[in-house]
Design a protein around this motif. Structure first.
Motif, PDB file in Angstrom:
ATOM      1  N   ILE A 157       8.821  57.703 101.692  1.00 60.49           N
ATOM      2  CA  ILE A 157       7.461  57.182 101.460  1.00 60.49           C
ATOM      3  C   ILE A 157       6.749  56.963 102.799  1.00 60.49           C
ATOM      4  N   ARG A 158       7.500  56.461 103.778  1.00 57.24           N
ATOM      5  CA  ARG A 158       6.886  56.272 105.112  1.00 57.24           C
ATOM      6  C   ARG A 158       6.373  57.602 105.640  1.00 57.24           C
ATOM      7  N   GLU A 159       7.161  58.662 105.431  1.00 54.22           N
ATOM      8  CA  GLU A 159       6.731  59.993 105.894  1.00 54.22           C
ATOM      9  C   GLU A 159       5.457  60.435 105.172  1.00 54.22           C
ATOM     10  N   THR A 160       5.392  60.168 103.884  1.00 54.62           N
ATOM     11  CA  THR A 160       4.210  60.593 103.110  1.00 54.62           C
ATOM     12  C   THR A 160       2.951  59.898 103.629  1.00 54.62           C
ATOM     13  N   LEU A 161       3.101  58.624 103.959  1.00 57.52           N
ATOM     14  CA  LEU A 161       1.923  57.869 104.418  1.00 57.52           C
ATOM     15  C   LEU A 161       1.595  58.155 105.887  1.00 57.52           C
ATOM     16  N   GLY A 162       2.633  58.474 106.652  1.00 54.31           N
ATOM     17  CA  GLY A 162       2.491  58.592 108.110  1.00 54.31           C
ATOM     18  C   GLY A 162       1.421  59.593 108.511  1.00 54.31           C
ATOM     19  N   GLY A 163       0.633  59.210 109.491  1.00 60.64           N
ATOM     20  CA  GLY A 163      -0.356  60.125 110.055  1.00 60.64           C
ATOM     21  C   GLY A 163      -1.579  60.348 109.192  1.00 60.64           C
ATOM     22  N   ARG A 164      -1.615  59.703 108.035  1.00 60.24           N
ATOM     23  CA  ARG A 164      -2.775  59.935 107.167  1.00 60.24           C
ATOM     24  C   ARG A 164      -3.762  58.770 107.234  1.00 60.24           C
ATOM     25  N   LEU A 165      -3.360  57.736 107.967  1.00 62.59           N
ATOM     26  CA  LEU A 165      -4.249  56.575 108.099  1.00 62.59           C
ATOM     27  C   LEU A 165      -4.930  56.601 109.457  1.00 62.59           C
ATOM     28  N   GLN A 166      -6.210  56.322 109.475  1.00 68.13           N
ATOM     29  CA  GLN A 166      -6.932  56.276 110.753  1.00 68.13           C
ATOM     30  C   GLN A 166      -6.794  54.890 111.379  1.00 68.13           C
ATOM     31  N   GLU A 167      -7.233  54.785 112.633  1.00 67.65           N
ATOM     32  CA  GLU A 167      -7.150  53.487 113.309  1.00 67.65           C
ATOM     33  C   GLU A 167      -7.959  52.410 112.601  1.00 67.65           C
ATOM     34  N   ASP A 168      -9.063  52.819 111.948  1.00 63.22           N
ATOM     35  CA  ASP A 168      -9.888  51.824 111.256  1.00 63.22           C
ATOM     36  C   ASP A 168      -9.312  51.429 109.895  1.00 63.22           C
ATOM     37  N   GLY A 169      -8.086  51.884 109.619  1.00 64.54           N
ATOM     38  CA  GLY A 169      -7.434  51.475 108.370  1.00 64.54           C
ATOM     39  C   GLY A 169      -7.851  52.301 107.175  1.00 64.54           C
ATOM     40  N   LEU A 170      -8.690  53.312 107.393  1.00 57.73           N
ATOM     41  CA  LEU A 170      -9.110  54.174 106.281  1.00 57.73           C
ATOM     42  C   LEU A 170      -8.344  55.496 106.331  1.00 57.73           C
ATOM     43  N   LEU A 171      -8.603  56.332 105.343  1.00 56.24           N
ATOM     44  CA  LEU A 171      -7.834  57.574 105.234  1.00 56.24           C
ATOM     45  C   LEU A 171      -8.544  58.751 105.871  1.00 56.24           C
ATOM     46  N   HIS A 172      -7.723  59.662 106.332  1.00 57.55           N
ATOM     47  CA  HIS A 172      -8.252  60.879 106.915  1.00 57.55           C
ATOM     48  C   HIS A 172      -7.446  62.029 106.309  1.00 57.55           C
ATOM     49  N   LEU A 173      -8.063  62.796 105.434  1.00 53.06           N
ATOM     50  CA  LEU A 173      -7.304  63.855 104.766  1.00 53.06           C
ATOM     51  C   LEU A 173      -7.960  65.214 104.968  1.00 53.06           C
ATOM     52  N   ASP A 174      -7.839  65.728 106.168  1.00 57.80           N
ATOM     53  CA  ASP A 174      -8.341  67.075 106.462  1.00 57.80           C
ATOM     54  C   ASP A 174      -7.754  68.112 105.531  1.00 57.80           C
ATOM     55  N   GLU A 175      -6.495  67.831 105.136  1.00 56.73           N
ATOM     56  CA  GLU A 175      -5.750  68.829 104.366  1.00 56.73           C
ATOM     57  C   GLU A 175      -6.384  69.156 103.014  1.00 56.73           C
ATOM     58  N   LEU A 176      -7.301  68.311 102.545  1.00 63.93           N
ATOM     59  CA  LEU A 176      -7.985  68.633 101.284  1.00 63.93           C
ATOM     60  C   LEU A 176      -8.929  69.818 101.454  1.00 63.93           C
ATOM     61  N   SER A 177      -9.288  70.079 102.721  1.00 61.67           N
ATOM     62  CA  SER A 177     -10.203  71.182 103.060  1.00 61.67           C
ATOM     63  C   SER A 177     -11.493  71.143 102.241  1.00 61.67           C
ATOM     64  N   MET A 178     -11.948  69.953 101.887  1.00 62.70           N
ATOM     65  CA  MET A 178     -13.193  69.830 101.121  1.00 62.70           C
ATOM     66  C   MET A 178     -14.189  69.034 101.952  1.00 62.70           C
ATOM     67  N   SER A 179     -15.447  69.470 101.938  1.00 62.36           N
ATOM     68  CA  SER A 179     -16.465  68.691 102.638  1.00 62.36           C
ATOM     69  C   SER A 179     -16.754  67.432 101.817  1.00 62.36           C
ATOM     70  N   ASP A 180     -17.329  66.426 102.483  1.00 63.36           N
ATOM     71  CA  ASP A 180     -17.676  65.196 101.754  1.00 63.36           C
ATOM     72  C   ASP A 180     -18.640  65.520 100.617  1.00 63.36           C
ATOM     73  N   GLU A 181     -19.513  66.473 100.865  1.00 62.57           N
ATOM     74  CA  GLU A 181     -20.487  66.842  99.831  1.00 62.57           C
ATOM     75  C   GLU A 181     -19.772  67.415  98.601  1.00 62.57           C
ATOM     76  N   ASP A 182     -18.774  68.282  98.854  1.00 63.15           N
ATOM     77  CA  ASP A 182     -18.013  68.850  97.732  1.00 63.15           C
ATOM     78  C   ASP A 182     -17.277  67.741  96.976  1.00 63.15           C
ATOM     79  N   ILE A 183     -16.722  66.799  97.735  1.00 62.95           N
ATOM     80  CA  ILE A 183     -15.979  65.713  97.071  1.00 62.95           C
ATOM     81  C   ILE A 183     -16.935  64.900  96.191  1.00 62.95           C
ATOM     82  N   ARG A 184     -18.128  64.685  96.714  1.00 63.91           N
ATOM     83  CA  ARG A 184     -19.100  63.911  95.909  1.00 63.91           C
ATOM     84  C   ARG A 184     -19.560  64.709  94.689  1.00 63.91           C
TER      85      ARG A 184
END
Ligand code: F6R
Length: 609
Positions: free
Chosen positions: A264-291
């Motif tokens: 579980i630590r591996e799954t979470l690792g590296g996906r959290l930004q310093e501001d405590g929020l998530l960063h998921l480049d791997e979705l390859s979706m723009s914010d507009e597409d997500i919305r």
């Protein structure tokens, strides 16, 4: 399904291939076989029905000489699991040996032609046709003969071939199923996955759809079916042999259960930004597409389907999006309504499950955006999807999935929170708070693991039970399904999971005096109603085994046995309730003297529809 190994180098080929087969046995264990080619061009084949150990008994005392070998461990499709149907299969002259994973759909037509041309068939398998076709087409260039045969095959296949005339070459080919090259020094390998050669090299290259690989001691050449040479990048496998060994545990499953906090630590690792929020480049979706997403459809099979069901609760709650969860085997035959604004999440540990792969292909043909959630880097599903979220659980060898499932559930939460963050359906502080809860989960899972003595004792008490029921509400319901699946596949006990509120509509009739009923009563909004359901079954004679949160005594008066788990947020409770059920099913199987890692009739990577 079916594990395949190929080797050419300077070591004893039989030893290398047997070692690979030991690691791939989870893919099928109906029979096993090897073909070894000596430098003098003598091709020897040994194969036996049953587990690899049966073959090993025969060959270990009398090793087959040669530094080129191919091997196979089978999950039977065409033809019963007998010695005669075990791979490798050879041609009439015994000069070509073939191992195969998959199904050749036009084999009957090919057999008819071969019989007319005088070939003698010796097995009931579809595979054997390939050996006879190669016998006809080989004229010195083995890779070209394989390309020519592959052009005539329909269906899905990985083929690995050796020819007595070519002690320098192993040839492999693939369509729809996985084949990986292991790149060594003065030696090269082929395997259904990297575990086949991880003891020798950690440099690997994926063989792509409809490609043929010629494996020599000094290098490899990969071509398309028309012979065009293709380049491809290699990758480094970042785990080692220890990860694929039992590490002192009696069974892989017991080891993999213990590895869950780290996974579980591996799954979470590296996906959290310093501001405590998530960063998921791997979705390859723009914010507009997500919305722009209008619905989410999750497709998966078996335990991965249960992870998807947990995802539904989380994504609907956090993102206010409609979510459907579909069994992949049904999805594409139902004419599902998916399109450009649908996010399809395909959940698959192996990334090779045929039902899920076909569902992915269908979703993409309908223009949906497909995200693969998988444990296997470079797997077919990850490559055929628009984007891949790797769960990073490490190799899972036991057929019954444990750490892969728990990391899939974590992945569902992470993807759900990311969608909520981008769509603005949850504010940043709330997303941070949920992520902080998730970060505590590895320690809490460890706490559950440290408390499992009572569950082991309980398991010994359940060995003679013909039936066990599992009840849950809300996110406890998918986990009730998971608990039942684990118990039936490992301990061969008839087990069913139900939404607790549903039992009064029929299933309660199954309850007799003493019927064990496992109730997932971890703290959540519906626990008062669940307490009523426990009383209902107990009033009819059930023996209630209740998984309850520390400090929650609402259900204690109605529990014959209590399994305690630490407190966490209600939506996250599956990550804790799943653990005692894994331990319970493995321990019941162990107490019954069953093979915990390789339950009967199953295989890990289900590559047939
Ligand atoms: C059960 C189990 C199976 C798999 C299912 C899907 O313990 O392991 O039900 O979950 O066959 O496999 P993947 O996730 O590889 O697609």
């Amino acid at each position: 399904m079916c594990g395949i190994v190929g080797y050419v180098g300077s070591k004893p080929g039989m030893d290398v291939v047997l070692e690979g087969l030991r690691r791939l046995e989870y893919r099928g264990y109906d029979s096993a076989g090897v073909a070894v080619l000596s430098d003098a061009g003598e091709l020897q084949v040994e194969r036996r029905a049953g587990k690899l150990a049966n073959l090993e008994k025969v060959v270990v005392g009398t090793p087959l000489p040669g530094t080129l070998a191919i091997g196979h461990t089978r999950w039977a499709t065409h033809g019963a699991p007998t010695d005669r149907n075990a791979h490798p299969h050879v041609d009439c002259a015994g000069r070509v040996a073939v191992v195969h994973n998959g199904t050749i759909e036009n084999f009957e037509e090919l057999v008819a032609g071969l019989e007319q041309r005088g070939h003698e068939r010796r097995s009931e398998t579809d595979t054997e046709v390939v050996a006879h076709l190669l016998e006809e087409r080989y004229d010195g260039d083995l890779a070209e003969a394989v390309r020519s045969v592959c052009r005539d095959l329909e269906g899905s296949f990985v083929l690995v071939v050796a020819h007595a005339d070519r002690p320098d070459v192993v040839v492999g080919a693939r369509r729809n199923l996985p084949l990986v090259i292991g790149l060594g020094e003065g030696e090269n390998f082929l395997g259904s996955d990297v575990t086949a050669f991880i003891g020798h090299t950690r440099e690997a290259r994926i063989v792509d759809q409809d490609q043929v690989v010629e494996l020599r001691r000094d290098g490899v050449t990969v071509t398309t079916l028309d012979g065009t040479v293709v380049d491809g990048a290699s990758f480094h496998v970042d785990w080692d042999t220890d990860a694929a060994e039992k590490g002192g545990h009696e069974f892989f499953m017991l080891k993999e259960i213990q590895e869950q906090p780290a996974a579980i630590r591996e799954t979470l690792g590296g996906r959290l930004q310093e501001d405590g929020l998530l960063h998921l480049d791997e979705l390859s979706m723009s914010d507009e597409d997500i919305r722009g997403i209008e619905q989410v459809v999750i497709i998966a099979c078996g335990s991965s389907y249960h992870s998807g069901l947990v995802g539904k609760y989380a994504i609907e709650r956090w993102c206010r999006l409609p979510v459907q969860v579909e069994m992949a085997s049904e999805f594409r035959y139902r004419d599902p309504v998916v399109g450009r604004n649908t996010l399809v999440i395909a959940v698959s540990q192996s990334g090779e499950t045929a039902d899920t792969l076909e569902a992915v292909r269908h979703a993409r043909s309908q223009k949906a955006w497909v995200l693969a959630v998988t444990n296997t880097v470079g797997s077919t599903i990850s490559r055929e999807s628009d984007a891949a979220f790797y769960t990073r659980g490490g190799p899972e060898v036991a057929v019954a999935s444990t750490k892969a499932v728990i990391t899939q559930i974590v992945a569902m939460y992470v993807v759900g929170l990311y969608l909520a963050q981008v769509r603005g359906t949850r504010d940043a502080d709330e997303v941070r708070a949920h992520l902080a809860d998730l970060r505590e989960i590895p320690d809490l899972v460890q706490e559950v693991l440290d408390r499992m003595d009572g569950v082991r004792e309980l398991a010994r008490d359940l060995v003679n039970e013909p039936r066990v029921l599992f009840l849950g509400r809300h996110v406890g319901y998918p986990m009730a399904l998971e608990g039942a699946l684990k118990l039936k596949e490992l301990a061969y006990i008839s087990a069913e999971g139900f939404p607790a509120g549903e039992i009064k509509h029929g299933p309660i009739a199954l309850i007799e005096k003493g019927t064990p009923v496992v109730v997932l009563a971890a703290r959540h909004a519906l626990s008062a109603k669940l307490v009523n359901n426990v009383q209902e079954v107990r009033a009819r004679g059930a023996r209630t085994i209740v998984i309850a949160t520390d400090g929650d005594d609402s259900v204690t008066p109605y529990a014959d046995e209590i399994i305690r788990i630490p407190d966490t947020k209600s939506l996250l409770t599956p990550l804790l309730t799943i653990v005692p059920m894994q331990v319970l099913s493995a321990e019941v199987a162990r107490a019954k003297g069953l093979d915990v890692d390789q339950p009967r009739n199953l295989a890990k990577s289900v590559t047939v529809e």
